[in-house]
Design an enzyme around this catalytic site. Structure first.
Site, short mmCIF file in Angstrom:
data_model
loop_
_atom_site.label_atom_id
_atom_site.label_comp_id
_atom_site.label_asym_id
_atom_site.label_seq_id
_atom_site.Cartn_x
_atom_site.Cartn_y
_atom_site.Cartn_z
N ASN A 20 26.09 30.56 56.81
CA ASN A 20 26.82 29.53 56.08
C ASN A 20 27.98 30.23 55.38
O ASN A 20 27.80 30.88 54.36
CB ASN A 20 25.87 28.86 55.07
N LYS A 45 26.36 33.14 53.21
CA LYS A 45 24.92 33.10 52.98
C LYS A 45 24.25 33.18 54.34
O LYS A 45 24.77 32.62 55.31
CB LYS A 45 24.51 31.77 52.34
N ARG A 82 26.61 26.82 60.00
CA ARG A 82 26.89 25.54 59.34
C ARG A 82 28.40 25.35 59.34
O ARG A 82 29.14 26.24 58.90
CB ARG A 82 26.37 25.59 57.90
N HIS A 86 26.41 16.58 53.97
CA HIS A 86 24.97 16.84 53.78
C HIS A 86 24.17 16.27 54.95
O HIS A 86 22.98 15.98 54.82
CB HIS A 86 24.42 16.18 52.49
N GLY A 126 21.94 17.88 44.34
CA GLY A 126 22.00 19.32 44.05
C GLY A 126 23.31 19.58 43.34
O GLY A 126 23.79 18.73 42.59
N ASN A 127 23.93 20.74 43.59
CA ASN A 127 25.28 20.95 43.06
C ASN A 127 26.22 19.89 43.56
O ASN A 127 27.02 19.32 42.84
CB ASN A 127 25.79 22.32 43.49
N GLY A 128 26.12 19.63 44.88
CA GLY A 128 26.78 18.46 45.47
C GLY A 128 25.72 17.38 45.61
O GLY A 128 24.54 17.70 45.79
N ARG A 141 32.30 17.81 40.63
CA ARG A 141 33.14 16.79 41.29
C ARG A 141 32.91 15.43 40.63
O ARG A 141 31.79 15.09 40.28
CB ARG A 141 32.79 16.67 42.78
N MET A 196 22.07 21.10 35.76
CA MET A 196 21.21 20.08 35.17
C MET A 196 20.23 20.65 34.15
O MET A 196 19.91 20.00 33.17
CB MET A 196 20.44 19.45 36.32
N GLY A 231 16.92 16.84 42.80
CA GLY A 231 15.94 15.86 43.29
C GLY A 231 14.54 16.44 43.39
O GLY A 231 13.55 15.77 43.10
N ASN A 272 13.42 19.10 41.63
CA ASN A 272 12.93 19.76 40.40
C ASN A 272 13.00 18.95 39.12
O ASN A 272 12.28 19.25 38.18
CB ASN A 272 13.71 21.06 40.18
N GLU A 326 18.01 22.95 55.16
CA GLU A 326 19.14 22.85 56.09
C GLU A 326 19.17 24.02 57.07
O GLU A 326 19.52 23.85 58.24
CB GLU A 326 20.46 22.79 55.28
P1 AMP Z 1 21.23 22.92 45.11
O1 AMP Z 1 22.71 22.77 45.20
O2 AMP Z 1 20.47 21.94 45.94
O3 AMP Z 1 20.77 24.34 45.27
O4 AMP Z 1 20.85 22.52 43.60
C1 AMP Z 1 21.27 23.31 42.52
C2 AMP Z 1 21.09 22.54 41.24
O5 AMP Z 1 19.73 22.10 41.07
C3 AMP Z 1 21.34 23.38 39.99
O6 AMP Z 1 22.68 23.46 39.67
C4 AMP Z 1 20.58 22.62 38.95
O7 AMP Z 1 21.45 21.65 38.41
C5 AMP Z 1 19.48 21.91 39.68
N1 AMP Z 1 18.15 22.43 39.33
C6 AMP Z 1 17.48 23.47 39.85
N2 AMP Z 1 16.28 23.63 39.26
C7 AMP Z 1 16.18 22.64 38.34
C8 AMP Z 1 15.18 22.24 37.40
N3 AMP Z 1 14.05 22.91 37.29
N4 AMP Z 1 15.43 21.17 36.62
C9 AMP Z 1 16.60 20.50 36.72
N5 AMP Z 1 17.56 20.81 37.59
C10 AMP Z 1 17.38 21.86 38.38
#
Ligand code: AMP
Length: 411
Positions: free
Chosen positions: A7, A14, A100, A190, A220-222, A251, A294, A344, A346, A397
């Site tokens: 990626n 990555k 990707r 996504h 997630g971040n996005g 964003r 978050m 979603g 966590n 993914e």
């Molecule tokens: P991703 O882009 O799918 O890797 O998601 C990353 C984002 O997930 C991080 O920036 C956090 O905002 C959120 N995240 C990860 N762990 C937790 C957690 N335990 N509680 C709330 N948000 C989380």
């Protein structure tokens, strides 16, 4: 078969090495043998972290001028034997590479084996993914140069799952020429994650993919929402670019486009500055002024009573709710809402807020289950009386990319 999944972002690479054992594939039995992250590519102090599963990570800070040099570092590490990757002694043990690729435009509606023509196509789609597609292409070219043409490469597009949308879902209310001349339409992103969730949901519910009717929420971040009917995307929240739809880390998501004209006129912001504002400085970071993460926001809002962090959370959850409502109307109901992505999977806080006061639409959360669901594992979090199932499914993914690569190269 050992597949290198890559990626390549604008300044990052990555990777994962995934072993796809065909007997195990149905149960997510593929094994991740190694993974890594190379960041700040193009600088004198690029960060390199690479790790064979179960072993100590290799870490380094070094100059990396471009993606080719970065991928060369990964391949040398694999080849060196020092990496101690189980079952991999040299580069000869890497059988294929899966990439990707962000934007496939209208041309790429499924994953493809990379050849000259495909590379040209990815380059042409760079008009809509100016930061990512050129980086994806550099990754492909570097692998070709370093591994040779005998090692097959597959491109897996973030947009392809969404090609089943009907024109009324993908067109914007702009003059039709904008679509004809520039290809301006909703493409959605996504897709690899939403496709994985669709397949995983079918597997868990023991049904055929064509029977899957869900709203998939990748947070997630996005962040993006996807309405899936009969296993196919009928609508999704991201648009021409990944900016549209839900509020994200940095964003802004949905926005009255006139705001950009206003800011250009009143503050004299130019195109680049506006682009940075809406992509890098907005979202929950921009609203809270604290963080795009978050975890930081939940902590600041819940434990410290920070009002702007609370506002960012409120806006984030309300926007997700709005999309769920819209898609339920568009699809005349669904079987389930599926949460995935870092947030979603966590954040029980976000899941509870999104699903609260939704009884009218048939959604009743089991708060106990939601709060006690082990982090990063899936499970049902709706109450028995809920008309709609609410579940959490971890996305993967890389695995989807490895599976597509296996399917296409096995032939
Ligand atoms: P991703 O882009 O799918 O890797 O998601 C990353 C984002 O997930 C991080 O920036 C956090 O905002 C959120 N995240 C990860 N762990 C937790 C957690 N335990 N509680 C709330 N948000 C989380």
């Amino acid at each position: 078969m050992n597949i290198l999944v890559l990626n390549c972002g604008s300044s990052t690479v990555k990777f994962q090495i995934i072993n796809t054992s065909s007997e195990l594939i149905k149960n997510d039995g593929e094994r991740c043998l190694a993974s890594g992250n190379l960041e700040k590519i193009g600088s004198q102090e690029a960060l390199v972290t690479m790790k064979a599963t179960g072993k100590e990570p290799y870490k380094d800070v070094r100059p990396l001028s471009d993606h080719r040099e970065a991928i060369n570092v990964v391949l040398n590490w694999i080849d060196s034997g020092e990496s101690q990757i189980e079952g991999i002694n040299s580069l000869a043990d890497i059988n294929a590479v899966g990439h990707r690729v962000l934007h496939g435009g209208e041309r790429f509606v499924q994953s493809v084996i990379v050849d000259e023509d495909v590379m040209k196509g990815i380059d042409e789609c760079a008009v809509w993914g100016p930061l990512h597609n050129p980086a994806n292409l550099k990754g492909i070219q570097a692998c070709r140069a370093l591994l040779g043409e005998k090692v097959p490469q597959v491109a897996v597009f973030d947009t392809d799952f969404h090609h089943t949308m009907a024109p009324e879902a993908f067109m914007y209310g702009l003059p039709y020429e904008c679509y004809e001349k520039h290809g301006i339409r909703r493409y959605g992103f996504h897709g690899t994650s939403h496709r994985y969730i669709t397949q995983k949901f079918a597997e868990v519910m023991k049904k055929d993919v064509s029977e899957v009717n869900i709203i998939s929420l990748h947070l997630g971040n996005g962040c993006s929402a996807c309405a899936i009917r009969n296993g196919k995307c009928v609508d999704t929240s991201m648009g021409l670019t990944p900016l549209e739809g839900l509020l994200m880390g940095t964003r802004c998501g949905d926005l009255d486009a006139s705001i950009l004209c206003f800011l250009a006129e009143k503050d004299g912001l130019n195109f680049q500055e506006l682009n940075t504002l809406i992509n890098k400085k907005s979202g929950v970071l921009g609203v809270s002024g604290i963080s795009s993460d978050m975890r930081d926001l939940e902590n600041a809002a819940v434990n410290e009573g920070n009002k702007r962090a609370q506002l960012a959370l409120d806006m984030f959850c309300m926007r997700v709710k709005k999309y769920v409502g819209a898609y339920l109307a568009e699809m005349n109901g669904t079987e389930a809402i599926v949460f995935t992505g870092g947030i979603g999977q966590n954040s029980n806080y976000v899941r509870e807020r999104v699903c609260s006061n939704m009884e009218y639409l048939g959604i009743v959360l089991d708060k106990e289950k939601n709060n006690t669901l082990p982090r990063s594992t899936g499970g049902v979090i709706s109450a028995p009386e809920s008309k709609l199932l609410v579940t959490v499914l971890p996305t993967n993914e890389e695995l989807m990319i490895a599976r597509d690569t296996l399917r296409l190269t096995e032939k």
